[in-house]
Design a protein around this motif. Structure first.
Motif, PDB file in Angstrom:
ATOM      1  N   TYR A  20      85.687 141.479  38.980  1.00 19.93           N
ATOM      2  CA  TYR A  20      84.420 141.325  39.701  1.00 19.93           C
ATOM      3  C   TYR A  20      83.402 140.569  38.849  1.00 19.93           C
ATOM      4  CZ  TYR A  20      79.877 142.408  41.651  1.00 19.93           C
ATOM      5  OH  TYR A  20      78.599 142.303  42.140  1.00 19.93           O
ATOM      6  N   ILE A  21      83.324 140.909  37.568  1.00 20.62           N
ATOM      7  CA  ILE A  21      82.359 140.249  36.683  1.00 20.62           C
ATOM      8  C   ILE A  21      82.600 138.739  36.647  1.00 20.62           C
ATOM      9  CG2 ILE A  21      81.737 139.939  34.243  1.00 20.62           C
ATOM     10  CD1 ILE A  21      82.056 142.990  33.923  1.00 20.62           C
ATOM     11  N   GLN A  82      77.629 135.589  28.485  1.00 20.61           N
ATOM     12  CA  GLN A  82      77.320 136.439  29.636  1.00 20.61           C
ATOM     13  C   GLN A  82      78.440 137.440  29.911  1.00 20.61           C
ATOM     14  OE1 GLN A  82      76.377 133.040  32.399  1.00 20.61           O
ATOM     15  NE2 GLN A  82      74.707 134.399  32.990  1.00 20.61           N
ATOM     16  N   VAL A  83      79.690 136.961  29.807  1.00 21.75           N
ATOM     17  CA  VAL A  83      80.844 137.842  30.044  1.00 21.75           C
ATOM     18  C   VAL A  83      80.862 138.961  29.010  1.00 21.75           C
ATOM     19  CG1 VAL A  83      83.369 137.983  30.073  1.00 21.75           C
ATOM     20  CG2 VAL A  83      82.219 136.037  31.144  1.00 21.75           C
ATOM     21  N   GLU A  88      80.105 144.722  27.454  1.00 19.82           N
ATOM     22  CA  GLU A  88      79.422 145.760  26.679  1.00 19.82           C
ATOM     23  C   GLU A  88      78.706 146.745  27.596  1.00 19.82           C
ATOM     24  OE1 GLU A  88      79.483 146.650  23.475  1.00 19.82           O
ATOM     25  OE2 GLU A  88      81.101 145.175  23.407  1.00 19.82           O
ATOM     26  N   ASP A  89      78.158 146.225  28.704  1.00 19.49           N
ATOM     27  CA  ASP A  89      77.522 147.112  29.685  1.00 19.49           C
ATOM     28  C   ASP A  89      78.543 148.073  30.284  1.00 19.49           C
ATOM     29  OD1 ASP A  89      75.170 145.762  29.217  1.00 19.49           O
ATOM     30  OD2 ASP A  89      75.295 144.500  31.014  1.00 19.49           O
ATOM     31  N   ALA A 100      88.664 143.803  24.955  1.00 17.86           N
ATOM     32  CA  ALA A 100      87.507 143.054  25.446  1.00 17.86           C
ATOM     33  C   ALA A 100      87.372 141.697  24.761  1.00 17.86           C
ATOM     34  CB  ALA A 100      86.225 143.869  25.281  1.00 17.86           C
ATOM     35  N   ALA A 101      88.504 141.098  24.441  1.00 15.83           N
ATOM     36  CA  ALA A 101      88.496 139.791  23.794  1.00 15.83           C
ATOM     37  C   ALA A 101      88.362 138.700  24.856  1.00 15.83           C
ATOM     38  CB  ALA A 101      89.780 139.587  23.001  1.00 15.83           C
ATOM     39  N   VAL A 102      87.460 137.762  24.611  1.00 15.70           N
ATOM     40  CA  VAL A 102      87.207 136.684  25.562  1.00 15.70           C
ATOM     41  C   VAL A 102      87.555 135.351  24.905  1.00 15.70           C
ATOM     42  CG1 VAL A 102      85.532 135.589  27.084  1.00 15.70           C
ATOM     43  CG2 VAL A 102      85.328 138.026  26.555  1.00 15.70           C
TER      44      VAL A 102
END
Length: 314
Positions: A20-21, A82-83, A88-89, A100-102
């Motif tokens: 969704y994000i 932003q991602v 983190e949120d 959570a690696a981008v």
């Protein structure tokens, strides 16, 4: 055009939230690489992917990928920031977001369009027939083996669906050398090519979709059958003046019922109609319609809930 691939390595729990994000921030479509599919039991597998490689999936967690055109996203670093903030949120809200690696990479559109090809491999359909993607290599097991080279494109199947396999089995059984064949709804042209490789005389491949006709023509040429097999646009058997010893149609039962009345006109005496693409629940409807047209059902064969019928005109 080039695309930017945004990849988030996350947990299974957070897969939907991360998807969704990425879409909320402007991602154009999302793909999910979950290693769970490597161990899944496919009870009703009607697709045609032959190999799934563990190398394409993370050992743990899930990779969620989104794509943005390079024009729509001139600042990839800002998008990634932003991602990461949104991840983190999620973590602060109690989600297990995993690593959570981008990461990002630029993807060339033409290379991306060919990525699917690595999942398709040569497959033996019958004792004599092997269907081989034309970019793969295959050594025939015997002089009697017929190798069908196919470039299905992203819009067509590779010829290994049960309905196609059933059609090929019946073609092998009933088609005699030099007999004329009409393939109704030819798609990628696989059945027309099989007929040609089995020694059929002139083969007419018909499809209402001009893209299918173009693809069939390409595959016919790949197999060196352009002088033997002709593919052209046609609406079922409407306006077809040719006659044939064999008519084959691998399409839905509802479509077959629309042209059964043309079969007595097109089939020569003793000719055989091979119908596939029929689910078990529709078998009797098709058989009854063929009988009403004066054809005799000689055989039905089954695979994975699908049925193919061979019927003869006396």
């Amino acid at each position: 055009m080039n695309w930017i691939e945004i990849c988030v390595h996350t947990s299974q729990e957070a897969t939907e939230a991360v998807s969704y994000i990425l879409q909320d921030l402007g991602g154009d479509g999302v793909s999910i690489e979950d290693p769970e599919v490597l161990h899944r039991e496919w009870d009703n597998w009607y697709g045609e992917i032959i190999e799934l490689s563990p190398d394409d999936y993370p050992q743990e967690g899930v990779r969620v990928k989104a794509y943005l055109s390079s024009l729509a996203c001139p600042d990839a670093d800002a998008f990634v920031a932003q991602v990461k903030q949104r991840l983190e949120d999620l973590r602060s809200a109690g989600f297990d977001v995993g690593p959570a690696a981008v990461t990002t990479q630029e993807v060339n559109e033409s290379a991306w369009a060919d990525e699917w090809k690595k999942y398709y491999k040569p497959i033996r359909v019958t004792d004599r027939i092997v269907i081989k993607p034309h970019w793969e290599t295959h050594e025939p097991a015997s002089a009697d083996e017929r190798v069908i080279e196919l470039d299905p494109g992203m819009a067509f199947g590779t010829g290994t669906h049960p309905t196609t396999v059933l059609s090929i089995r019946l073609l092998e059984k009933y088609l005699q050398p030099q007999q004329r064949v009409i393939d109704v709804g030819c798609g990628s042209g696989v059945l027309s090519i099989v007929a040609g490789k089995l020694g059929a005389g002139p083969v007419l491949a018909l499809d209402l979709d001009p893209v299918a006709v173009e693809k069939a023509q390409e595959n016919i040429a790949i197999n060196g059958l352009s002088a033997q097999v002709t593919a052209k646009e046609g609406d079922l058997l409407k306006g077809v003046a040719d006659t044939a010893e064999v008519v084959v149609a691998n399409i839905l039962a509802e479509i077959i019922l629309k042209f059964v009345h043309d079969l007595p006109r097109v089939l020569v005496p003793g000719g055989v109609f091979i119908a596939s693409g029929i689910i078990e629940e529709k078998r009797e409807l098709v058989e009854e319609a063929l009988t009403m047209m004066g054809l005799e059902v000689m055989e039905t064969i089954h695979q994975d809930g699908w049925v193919a019928i061979a019927a003869k005109k006396w």
